[in-house]
Design a protein around this motif. Structure first.
Motif, PDB file in Angstrom:
ATOM      1  N   SER A   1       0.821  -1.203   0.000  1.00 57.87           N
ATOM      2  CA  SER A   1       0.000   0.000   0.000  1.00 57.87           C
ATOM      3  C   SER A   1       0.861   1.261   0.000  1.00 57.87           C
ATOM      4  CB  SER A   1      -0.955  -0.013   1.194  1.00 57.87           C
ATOM      5  OG  SER A   1      -1.890   1.028   1.082  1.00 57.87           O
ATOM      6  N   PHE A   2       0.700   2.124   1.033  1.00 54.46           N
ATOM      7  CA  PHE A   2       1.399   3.399   1.034  1.00 54.46           C
ATOM      8  C   PHE A   2       2.907   3.251   1.170  1.00 54.46           C
ATOM      9  CE2 PHE A   2      -2.806   5.009   1.626  1.00 54.46           C
ATOM     10  CZ  PHE A   2      -2.774   6.264   1.033  1.00 54.46           C
ATOM     11  N   GLY A   3       3.382   2.038   1.468  1.00 54.22           N
ATOM     12  CA  GLY A   3       4.819   1.814   1.503  1.00 54.22           C
ATOM     13  C   GLY A   3       5.473   2.129   0.168  1.00 54.22           C
ATOM     14  N   VAL A   4       4.766   1.890  -0.941  1.00 47.72           N
ATOM     15  CA  VAL A   4       5.343   2.158  -2.257  1.00 47.72           C
ATOM     16  C   VAL A   4       5.494   3.653  -2.483  1.00 47.72           C
ATOM     17  CG1 VAL A   4       3.158   2.231  -3.545  1.00 47.72           C
ATOM     18  CG2 VAL A   4       5.242   1.549  -4.706  1.00 47.72           C
ATOM     19  N   MET A   5       4.565   4.468  -1.972  1.00 44.09           N
ATOM     20  CA  MET A   5       4.678   5.909  -2.120  1.00 44.09           C
ATOM     21  C   MET A   5       5.862   6.436  -1.318  1.00 44.09           C
ATOM     22  SD  MET A   5       2.266   6.704  -4.209  1.00 44.09           S
ATOM     23  CE  MET A   5       2.236   8.492  -4.055  1.00 44.09           C
ATOM     24  N   ASN A   6       6.012   5.939  -0.094  1.00 47.97           N
ATOM     25  CA  ASN A   6       7.161   6.335   0.720  1.00 47.97           C
ATOM     26  C   ASN A   6       8.469   5.944   0.044  1.00 47.97           C
ATOM     27  OD1 ASN A   6       6.462   7.338   3.682  1.00 47.97           O
ATOM     28  ND2 ASN A   6       4.879   5.914   3.063  1.00 47.97           N
ATOM     29  N   LEU A   7       8.504   4.732  -0.491  1.00 47.24           N
ATOM     30  CA  LEU A   7       9.724   4.214  -1.092  1.00 47.24           C
ATOM     31  C   LEU A   7      10.105   4.968  -2.358  1.00 47.24           C
ATOM     32  CD1 LEU A   7      11.984   2.119  -1.359  1.00 47.24           C
ATOM     33  CD2 LEU A   7      10.345   0.605  -2.477  1.00 47.24           C
ATOM     34  N   LEU A   8       9.216   5.004  -3.352  1.00 51.87           N
ATOM     35  CA  LEU A   8       9.560   5.581  -4.644  1.00 51.87           C
ATOM     36  C   LEU A   8       9.652   7.110  -4.598  1.00 51.87           C
ATOM     37  CD1 LEU A   8       7.455   3.311  -7.050  1.00 51.87           C
ATOM     38  CD2 LEU A   8       9.883   3.179  -6.520  1.00 51.87           C
ATOM     39  N   CYS A   9       8.794   7.751  -3.811  1.00 49.70           N
ATOM     40  CA  CYS A   9       8.862   9.221  -3.707  1.00 49.70           C
ATOM     41  C   CYS A   9      10.090   9.656  -2.916  1.00 49.70           C
ATOM     42  CB  CYS A   9       7.598   9.765  -3.041  1.00 49.70           C
ATOM     43  SG  CYS A   9       6.108   9.535  -4.020  1.00 49.70           S
ATOM     44  N   GLY A  10      10.346   8.981  -1.806  1.00 47.34           N
ATOM     45  CA  GLY A  10      11.487   9.345  -0.965  1.00 47.34           C
ATOM     46  C   GLY A  10      12.813   9.153  -1.672  1.00 47.34           C
TER      47      GLY A  10
ATOM     48  N   VAL B   1      -1.643  11.995  -2.637  1.00 45.50           N
ATOM     49  CA  VAL B   1      -1.176  13.258  -3.227  1.00 45.50           C
ATOM     50  C   VAL B   1      -0.358  14.049  -2.219  1.00 45.50           C
ATOM     51  CG1 VAL B   1      -1.940  15.495  -4.121  1.00 45.50           C
ATOM     52  CG2 VAL B   1      -3.029  13.403  -4.928  1.00 45.50           C
ATOM     53  N   MET B   2      -0.756  14.030  -0.947  1.00 48.34           N
ATOM     54  CA  MET B   2      -0.008  14.763   0.071  1.00 48.34           C
ATOM     55  C   MET B   2       1.383  14.177   0.280  1.00 48.34           C
ATOM     56  SD  MET B   2      -2.902  15.767   2.924  1.00 48.34           S
ATOM     57  CE  MET B   2      -1.740  16.731   3.892  1.00 48.34           C
ATOM     58  N   LEU B   3       1.489  12.856   0.245  1.00 50.89           N
ATOM     59  CA  LEU B   3       2.805  12.228   0.350  1.00 50.89           C
ATOM     60  C   LEU B   3       3.685  12.619  -0.831  1.00 50.89           C
ATOM     61  CD1 LEU B   3       2.014   8.604   1.608  1.00 50.89           C
ATOM     62  CD2 LEU B   3       3.525  10.254   2.715  1.00 50.89           C
ATOM     63  N   LEU B   4       3.126  12.553  -2.039  1.00 45.68           N
ATOM     64  CA  LEU B   4       3.881  12.926  -3.223  1.00 45.68           C
ATOM     65  C   LEU B   4       4.293  14.392  -3.159  1.00 45.68           C
ATOM     66  CD1 LEU B   4       3.017  11.782  -6.817  1.00 45.68           C
ATOM     67  CD2 LEU B   4       3.751  14.113  -6.387  1.00 45.68           C
TER      68      LEU B   4
ATOM     69  N   LEU C   1       2.186   7.553  -8.714  1.00 43.52           N
ATOM     70  CA  LEU C   1       0.857   7.806  -8.153  1.00 43.52           C
ATOM     71  C   LEU C   1      -0.223   7.103  -8.963  1.00 43.52           C
ATOM     72  CD1 LEU C   1      -1.144   9.259  -6.290  1.00 43.52           C
ATOM     73  CD2 LEU C   1      -0.939  11.273  -7.750  1.00 43.52           C
ATOM     74  N   ARG C   2      -0.116   7.175 -10.286  1.00 40.11           N
ATOM     75  CA  ARG C   2      -1.137   6.535 -11.122  1.00 40.11           C
ATOM     76  C   ARG C   2      -1.078   5.022 -11.009  1.00 40.11           C
ATOM     77  NH1 ARG C   2      -0.228  10.397 -16.420  1.00 40.11           N
ATOM     78  NH2 ARG C   2      -1.006  12.339 -15.469  1.00 40.11           N
ATOM     79  N   GLY C   3       0.119   4.472 -10.847  1.00 38.19           N
ATOM     80  CA  GLY C   3       0.228   3.038 -10.612  1.00 38.19           C
ATOM     81  C   GLY C   3      -0.377   2.649  -9.285  1.00 38.19           C
ATOM     82  N   PHE C   4      -0.129   3.470  -8.266  1.00 34.78           N
ATOM     83  CA  PHE C   4      -0.713   3.231  -6.946  1.00 34.78           C
ATOM     84  C   PHE C   4      -2.241   3.296  -7.018  1.00 34.78           C
ATOM     85  CE2 PHE C   4      -2.183   5.167  -2.899  1.00 34.78           C
ATOM     86  CZ  PHE C   4      -1.884   4.106  -2.057  1.00 34.78           C
ATOM     87  N   ALA C   5      -2.760   4.199  -7.849  1.00 30.70           N
ATOM     88  CA  ALA C   5      -4.212   4.355  -7.971  1.00 30.70           C
ATOM     89  C   ALA C   5      -4.870   3.202  -8.718  1.00 30.70           C
ATOM     90  CB  ALA C   5      -4.536   5.682  -8.669  1.00 30.70           C
ATOM     91  N   LEU C   6      -4.080   2.338  -9.354  1.00 32.76           N
ATOM     92  CA  LEU C   6      -4.649   1.160 -10.016  1.00 32.76           C
ATOM     93  C   LEU C   6      -4.986   0.053  -9.026  1.00 32.76           C
ATOM     94  CD1 LEU C   6      -2.287   0.796 -13.130  1.00 32.76           C
ATOM     95  CD2 LEU C   6      -4.547   1.859 -13.051  1.00 32.76           C
TER      96      LEU C   6
END
Length: 450
Positions: free
Chosen positions: A133-142, A405-408, A170-175
């Motif tokens: 889940s949100f781990g991917v946003m933390n990983l790829l954005c960070g 979006v806030m994480l990004l 983000l779009r991949g996460f939204a899938l």
């Protein structure tokens, strides 16, 4: 002292999920509420007001007798689950500083043919997010923010990297809501309508995901070609690749074991496994329990705004469903075209309300809570469920106050308004007509000609 309320609340919720203990989950929810109330002044404006409105509304309804003890326990349990959802899976970010392959993950993903970079990023992001889940946003954005800073990429080049790489993430996460059984959207809908299942929604979700990838590919192709010209070619896999593969294997094996032995859902297994494996690896690597514990706490507290938004939305959703009349949707859907129109309204409502600040999970909680009324009237819930899942996916990209979006925005140091509307506005506008046509063809034209 209040800084320790969050890790204690997360730990209590994880134990509650494993033991299936409602009172531990309720206690965890109470601790989250206490923490966010004490930290109201330090939260961002939207996070603060959403959480405060949620608490006041739930309290007022309880005093008025609209919410009984059962509903209050359910609300507290929801608060605990969704706040812990972010806190536990966000622990993945702690691995970045310890594994070079994670620090250079963008060099790995940017390899290969430039024409395939967008779908590669979107599919990798979706695949990781299906479990973490949100781990991917933390990983790829960070890691991208660190990569750009280390290489001194600034100005127009930096903005191009951010827009191409982070928006595809983000779009991949939204899938995920469209294809993964671990999605919060799928969990909410199938809980409210037990006759629906993830496998029943999957074919329509996969068709929608293909359309969204094609639209994004069309929009980002040229920009990704420019980014690829500035990438660094890898002569060999970065150090720590084998160790990362081993860690991922351990996480997946542990998750599978939990699912098989304890019967928990995959999303719960991820919440339990990721922080435990991450913490143990950090402890083995650093050999300092106080330092690892301090870093873990700081990592969770760094997500306070996102966690408070999820917690407030959980409570608000329970409160709003409780006050909507039981016959609110009576007679609205008749025939296949009537059901389609209702489904289309549900789909459009999600991104529209998200665009003005009401995040998707709050809207979905209310919409899904109304679906049993339609089922009781003999309405086929499948078209509406598919539309809601699609709407939830689109809303994740268009919600300036949504956690994704806030994480990004936080990691990329870009305004959330730019991310939501500047980068995703045209994408959503192009996607909606195509998705509505697909729904019409599948649920109206196909049955009529069958």
């Amino acid at each position: 002292m209040s800084r320790f309320l969050v890790p204690v609340a997360v730990l209590l919720e994880l134990v509650a999920l494993y033991l299936d203990s409602s009172w531990l989950s309720t206690l965890s929810g109470v601790l989250f509420v206490l923490y966010f109330l004490t930290m109201l002044g330090r939260l961002q404006a939207y996070s603060r007001y959403l959480f405060l409105i949620s608490v006041l509304l739930v309290g007022a309804l309880a005093l008025a007798g609209e919410l009984g003890p059962g509903e209050l326990i359910y609300a507290a349990s929801n608060v605990a689950f969704y706040a812990a959802f972010l806190g536990s899976l966000g622990m993945m970010q702690c691995l970045v500083r310890r594994l070079e392959v994670l620090q250079r993950i963008h060099d790995v993903l940017l390899g290969g043919r430039p024409a395939l970079l967008y779908p590669k990023y979107a599919l990798v992001s979706c695949g990781i997010a299906s479990v973490l889940s949100f781990g991917v946003m933390n990983l790829l954005c960070g890691t991208l923010a660190d990569t750009l800073r280390q290489r001194g990429i600034t100005g127009a080049s930096r903005l191009r990297w951010l827009r191409s790489v982070l928006i595809s993430t983000l779009r991949g996460f939204a899938l995920v809501p469209l294809v993964a059984p671990t999605s919060v959207a799928v969990a909410i809908i199938t809980r409210e309508v037990p006759t629906l299942s993830w496998s029943g929604l999957l074919p329509y979700g996969m068709g929608s995901a293909v359309l969204l990838i094609l639209v994004g590919w069309f929009l980002e192709y040229k920009r990704f070609r420019m980014v690829s010209s500035e990438r660094k070619a890898l002569e060999h896999w970065p150090a720590g690749s084998g160790r990362l593969a081993l860690l991922i294997t351990v996480i997946f094996v542990a998750m599978a074991a939990l699912v098989q032995l304890s019967g928990v859902k995959v999303s719960v297994a991820a919440m339990l496994t990721v922080p435990v494996v991450t913490f143990l690896y950090m402890l083995w690597h650093d050999r300092s329990l106080p330092g690892v514990a301090r870093e873990s706490v700081d990592n969770m507290l760094g997500m306070s705004n996102e966690m408070s938004i999820f917690a407030g939305s959980a409570g608000l959703g329970v409160a709003l469903v409780a006050v909507i009349p039981a016959d609110a949707l009576a007679g609205l859907a008749s025939g296949e075209q009537g059901v389609f129109l209702l489904a289309a309204c549900g789909l459009l409502m999600m991104p529209m309300l998200s665009a003005i600040g009401i995040i998707p999970i709050t809207v979905l909680s209310v919409q899904a809570g109304l679906m049993p009324q339609l089922v009781a009237e003999g309405v086929n819930p499948l078209p509406i469920a598919v539309a809601l899942v699609i709407g939830f996916s689109l809303a994740m990209m268009l919600s300036p106050f949504g956690p994704a979006v806030m994480l990004l925005s936080r990691f990329g140091q870009v305004s959330r308004w730019v991310v939501a509307f500047g980068w995703n506005g045209l994408f959503v506008l192009l996607s909606i007509p195509l998705l509505l046509i697909m729904l019409w063809a599948v649920f109206v034209l196909a049955p009529a000609t069958g």
